[in-house]
Scaffold this active site. Sequence first.
Site, PDB file in Angstrom:
ATOM      1  N   ASN A   7       1.139  -1.736   0.016  1.00 28.72           N
ATOM      2  CA  ASN A   7       0.385  -0.053   0.230  1.00 28.72           C
ATOM      3  C   ASN A   7       0.871   1.217   0.240  1.00 28.72           C
ATOM      4  O   ASN A   7       1.805   1.896   1.040  1.00 28.72           O
ATOM      5  CB  ASN A   7      -1.046  -0.099   1.324  1.00 28.72           C
ATOM      6  CG  ASN A   7      -1.698   1.127   1.424  1.00 28.72           C
ATOM      7  OD1 ASN A   7      -1.530   2.379   0.861  1.00 28.72           O
ATOM      8  ND2 ASN A   7      -2.716   0.477   1.872  1.00 28.72           N
ATOM      9  N   ASP A  63      -1.006  -4.176  10.552  1.00 34.08           N
ATOM     10  CA  ASP A  63      -2.677  -4.371  10.168  1.00 34.08           C
ATOM     11  C   ASP A  63      -3.489  -3.240  10.835  1.00 34.08           C
ATOM     12  O   ASP A  63      -3.116  -2.762  12.092  1.00 34.08           O
ATOM     13  CB  ASP A  63      -2.889  -6.075   9.948  1.00 34.08           C
ATOM     14  CG  ASP A  63      -4.479  -6.254   8.790  1.00 34.08           C
ATOM     15  OD1 ASP A  63      -4.068  -5.840   8.454  1.00 34.08           O
ATOM     16  OD2 ASP A  63      -5.200  -6.537   9.729  1.00 34.08           O
TER      17      ASP A  63
HETATM   18  P1  ITT Z   1      -0.969  -4.070   3.158  1.00 32.12           P
HETATM   19  O1  ITT Z   1       0.303  -4.253   1.923  1.00 32.12           O
HETATM   20  O2  ITT Z   1      -0.267  -3.405   4.268  1.00 32.12           O
HETATM   21  O3  ITT Z   1      -1.652  -5.084   3.688  1.00 32.12           O
HETATM   22  P2  ITT Z   1      -3.468  -3.201   2.474  1.00 32.12           P
HETATM   23  O4  ITT Z   1      -4.267  -1.999   2.454  1.00 32.12           O
HETATM   24  O5  ITT Z   1      -3.956  -4.996   2.794  1.00 32.12           O
HETATM   25  O6  ITT Z   1      -1.738  -2.442   3.007  1.00 32.12           O
HETATM   26  P3  ITT Z   1      -4.636  -3.300   5.414  1.00 32.12           P
HETATM   27  O7  ITT Z   1      -5.300  -4.341   5.370  1.00 32.12           O
HETATM   28  O8  ITT Z   1      -3.365  -2.715   7.257  1.00 32.12           O
HETATM   29  O9  ITT Z   1      -3.859  -2.708   4.218  1.00 32.12           O
HETATM   30  O10 ITT Z   1      -6.168  -2.182   5.792  1.00 32.12           O
HETATM   31  C1  ITT Z   1      -6.522  -2.470   5.696  1.00 32.12           C
HETATM   32  C2  ITT Z   1      -7.791  -1.214   5.206  1.00 32.12           C
HETATM   33  O11 ITT Z   1      -8.088  -0.108   6.403  1.00 32.12           O
HETATM   34  C3  ITT Z   1      -7.075  -0.487   4.101  1.00 32.12           C
HETATM   35  O12 ITT Z   1      -6.557  -0.863   2.814  1.00 32.12           O
HETATM   36  C4  ITT Z   1      -7.204   0.564   4.030  1.00 32.12           C
HETATM   37  O13 ITT Z   1      -9.414   1.185   3.370  1.00 32.12           O
HETATM   38  C5  ITT Z   1      -7.840   0.699   5.554  1.00 32.12           C
HETATM   39  N1  ITT Z   1      -6.930   1.702   5.765  1.00 32.12           N
HETATM   40  C6  ITT Z   1      -5.399   1.141   7.042  1.00 32.12           C
HETATM   41  N2  ITT Z   1      -5.151   2.108   7.450  1.00 32.12           N
HETATM   42  C7  ITT Z   1      -5.558   3.655   7.029  1.00 32.12           C
HETATM   43  C8  ITT Z   1      -5.698   4.687   7.082  1.00 32.12           C
HETATM   44  O14 ITT Z   1      -4.550   5.468   7.475  1.00 32.12           O
HETATM   45  N3  ITT Z   1      -6.511   5.826   6.366  1.00 32.12           N
HETATM   46  C9  ITT Z   1      -7.686   5.186   5.818  1.00 32.12           C
HETATM   47  N4  ITT Z   1      -7.763   3.896   6.189  1.00 32.12           N
HETATM   48  C10 ITT Z   1      -6.683   2.649   6.291  1.00 32.12           C
END
Ligand code: ITT
Length: 179
Positions: A7, A63
Amino acid sequence: MIAATNNPGKLREIREILGVNIKSLSDVGVVSDPEETGINLKDNAFIKANAVYNGSEPVFADDSGLFIKALGGEPGVNSARYAEPGHRREKVLRLLDGVEDRSAYFETVICYIDDNVHFFSGRIDGVITRENRGVNGFGYDSIFEYNGKTFAEMTDEEKNKISHRKKALEKLKEYLEGN
Ligand code: ITT
């Protein structure tokens, strides 16, 4: 340190907050997207970090999720998979249509693997807005409001002072500085 994330929004925040040399998965030529099958953030953070750790360089993974009170804590651990890409925020707004109590929090759990496995967490409480506001950030930022502004109405600098990820990263930073 390798940050086990795909991400880019997250990667930018991590680099800004930690201020140390962070390699991304593409920098080290690793393709990793393990299935996030854990029942909570801690399990999934470990799954992501452990999938990349090869016994030499430390690995960071986090996460995160948005936990909404009126939805019994959803989307929570399923935040990334709550609906098709581009429809997640709309789903939340639809489910909260007419709901008065809009309290919610973001939580991050970091898993950091060096010779051992460490966990650090951070949380920020706010409310879900009635519509998208702001264009910065990523994910649910434009519907999460803290102190009158959504995360997407804040500059990176403003968000990174108070965010769930910042709080967890500060704890990791403290650990790194003590080592
Ligand atoms: P990884 O590659 O790190 O797994 P990911 O996008 O899957 O990236 P996560 O599983 O940690 O990330 O997060 C889940 C979702 O929560 C992510 O896709 C976002 O939609 C949301 N999220 C996480 N942190 C956020 C933030 O700071 N602001 C807004 N949305 C967030």
